[in-house]
Motif scaffolding. Sequence first.
Motif, PDB file in Angstrom:
ATOM      1  N   LYS A   1       0.847  -1.197   0.000  1.00 36.08           N
ATOM      2  CA  LYS A   1       0.000   0.000   0.000  1.00 36.08           C
ATOM      3  C   LYS A   1       0.880   1.243   0.000  1.00 36.08           C
ATOM      4  CE  LYS A   1      -4.523   0.318   2.150  1.00 36.08           C
ATOM      5  NZ  LYS A   1      -5.277   0.251   3.417  1.00 36.08           N
TER       6      LYS A   1
ATOM      7  N   THR B   1       2.513   1.868  -3.379  1.00 37.81           N
ATOM      8  CA  THR B   1       1.589   2.393  -4.390  1.00 37.81           C
ATOM      9  C   THR B   1       1.427   3.899  -4.223  1.00 37.81           C
ATOM     10  OG1 THR B   1       0.372   0.334  -4.157  1.00 37.81           O
ATOM     11  CG2 THR B   1      -0.681   2.056  -5.451  1.00 37.81           C
TER      12      THR B   1
ATOM     13  N   GLN C   1      -4.601   5.833  -5.352  1.00 33.43           N
ATOM     14  CA  GLN C   1      -4.456   6.632  -6.571  1.00 33.43           C
ATOM     15  C   GLN C   1      -5.248   7.928  -6.489  1.00 33.43           C
ATOM     16  OE1 GLN C   1      -6.088   3.404  -8.450  1.00 33.43           O
ATOM     17  NE2 GLN C   1      -4.183   2.246  -8.276  1.00 33.43           N
TER      18      GLN C   1
END
Lengths: 166, 240, 539
Positions: free
Chosen positions: C180, C183, C313
């Motif tokens: 996580k 990302t 994102q």
Amino acid sequence: MPALLGKPTMPSDDKRWRIVDATMRRNGYRQSALIETLHTLQETFGFLEEQGLRFVAQSLRIPVSMVYGVATFYNYFTLKPQGEHTCIVCTGTACYIKGAAALLSSIEGRFGINPGETTADMKLSVLTARCFGCCGLAPAAVIDRETAGKLTPSDIMDRLDRRISA
Amino acid sequence: MTTQTSIRVKTLVIDGRDVSAREDQTVLQVAREHNIFIPSLCYLEGLHPVGACRLCMIEVKGIPKLQPACVTRIKEGMEVVTRSERIDKYRKMVVELLFAERNHICAVCVSNGRCDLQNMAKALDIDHVGVPYQYPRLNVDATHVRFMADHNRCILCTRCVRVCDEIEGAHTWDIMARGRDSRVITDLNQPWGESESCTSCGKCVHVCPTGALFEKGKSVAEMVKRRQFLPYLTTMRESW
Amino acid sequence: MTPEELSKIASAQQETLKKYTHRIHVCVAAGCQSSDADKVKDALSAEVKAQGKEKCCLVKGVGCMGLCSAGPLVSVETGNILYQEVKPEDAKDIISSLDGEPVQRLICPTDIPFFSKQKKIVLENFGKIDPETIADYIAVGGYQALFQALTEMDPPEVINEVLKSGLRGRGGAGYPTGLKWSTVAKADSTRKYVVCNADEGDPGAFMDRSVLESDPHRVIEGMAIAAYATGADQGYIYVRAEYPLAIKRLKNAIKQAERQGLLGHNICNTTFNFNIEIRLGAGAFVCGEETALLASIEGKRGAPRPRPPFPAQSGLWGYPTLINNVETFANIPPILRNGGDWLAAIGTEKSKGTKVFALAGQVKNTGLIEVPMGIPLRQIIFEIGGGVPEGRKFKAVQTGGPSGGCIPEQHLDISTDYESLATVGSIMGSGGMIVMDETSDMVDVAKYFMEFCMSESCGKCTPCRAGTAQMHGLLDRICSGQAETRDLALLEELCDMVRNTSLCGLGQTAPNPVLSTLRYFREEYTMKLTDASAKAAAK
């Protein structure tokens, strides 16, 4: 548009509006301050009343329907005035297993009110909460901000009677 | 402002058919362009998709969970299945749940014969509702001069909320409470006729999929909803 | 602040504490507070004064000592004594006994499995430090990990340690934390956010509340490290309004950290900036779902939205956002201090480290525990928990709250880890563990959880909004003896449909309590059915 509308005037000269306004000012009147502001509004006025919702909507420039939608989405907010005393019974799993239902029915038997209701004389409001996180002390209740654990129906009656007669 | 950046074309497979589409499209849009029927209720071209009604659930190869077609962007090489035994079963149940949740009495409804919910039931071959009817007691708001709101027929698709916010810009509508207590409201949950923000433009009435929002004076099966305005308005705004 | 200044504060505080020959710790976490721990603490302080022992005897409030059912708990650190169920009247005896024999009638044995079977990483400072004093946290090595990260490591190295540790999200789903983080770190954006999910909504869970009340700086430090690793400069802690004490201590901790330059601009004389704001929840379980939580931070209705895009994102206001829960962040400082390999050596192959559980229900020792992953469930309930009280029989243990399941006796020997719990139809969840005995009606338990999911459903998607209401109606009919075999069949169909078509985790897991009780206690359902075929089947 903001410049045209200007800052809304406070609904009255009640000093509490300034407290509400201070929360919004601290958050730069951003729309994201809505929930924070509703917390302040409820803390200062005891519940979310219409005038307050409109004032907050205008100040933060949020549509009133959206403010109402947020105010009614969250359980913590109430749009009705609360009684002088509040008793919040925890209905979390541990309290459920250990007999929260018996606490609620004893309150109902004695005061004739169900969760979310207030006695006719506005002395007592009964609410439920999802979990206080005092599961080690189940069943638990918060009476006027004071947490009490390992309660029996007679315990809670004693505590409520003491509060109300005091 | 439209940005004239080049949008790439991708190819994918829907129900065994090879199709090509712009990369910014969703599976539902592409399927519609190719006359592949995917049922939907909360989706309406021109409004932001929310993926809420769960009728447009599809299978995408490689993803174990079903995906809502209205918000699933296409990808190169994607393989989509829009119908299967389990999808059909779930879709039927979604429609049945909606029928049982409020009081949908088609025989006396202004939208009878022109209702999206009814059409979905027909398209999915639903002949009865298998879950118990809930019979909630809900009111009808007739305070507006031109329109009425019958909460008994609302399926909470939020098209009215979105069109009022995104297209009209009034944001008169919103949703109050939550879960099964959710209701569409105008302003501070006050009678529609007393709403200060409503412009009486009627867009909400016309995007409403059922007979929940309708014009006053219309009787059974008389309410015709015109939605042609929506794509025009959206296109105009985008190219302005 | 520089690393030297940090160690100066640490040694100064250690010196101060050493001056006292007697250090008395009173648990002032919410559990003991509701048993009047504050009054006990005041009585002890007054007694110290009365006996003129202020110079040699320190009374301080500390975080949760775990055994909530025996509270208020008081420990005499310098003598390794733990007292239970202390009342203000006991203060005199306790203070008088300091130089002699401990007060026998109050002693809580500490050599019992409740204490000895635990392994404390997240709870290492519990019962030791004053949660309202930053120097206390610094004295036990606090903020060293942050300084180490800022001065000796670059962000990829920090992420690498977290990856190596094998740490998985402690909020329930168990997604690898390091993945996580990377990302979010890789996301290209001018702004990024770090969010701590402290909306501990599972009824019967209070791990996060205890961490925030007992060791708030640990969470702040973990968040700051995460921000450095991912390139964020603003953090939010989303905490339930039902936890006033946790909120108060967090606010205090943030203020102290800002004053010491551990939050704010140019932390540790580097270019790293990080601020934290608190956002209050308002009573909505669904806000534990990450997209709903973000909507709530933005001031909106806490309705989840479809993913993708994932918050990593596109999160808060559309910017990449890292969301971890309290316990996950609390694991970060020790991972950096001791290295990722150190944590990876604890636990099972796929579940590393420890897990904090809130043990409650029909079990002798209720409270907060931390155990290595992989410990058999039976050990938790019968050794640490001391088994079911009053000679009644164990029936099931519920883990994972409304998204989890009930595990019966025959599966108690499974290892407590993400995968094993899933194979028996439950989940790790956030750490609530409720023990039920033979008096519990399992259909009623299923109904209880369904009522919960029904009223906590945001109402956005059809299956969860209307489906949970239907399932609750059916369970109610079964409980009240008005249902037939076909109702049970319909219930199972609805479970399948709601699980597979709901928008978010709340709906997708809402059928779990029903499915797991059906799996192990089906006869309790069929016994309540009224038609003849069901009666025959029940026999």
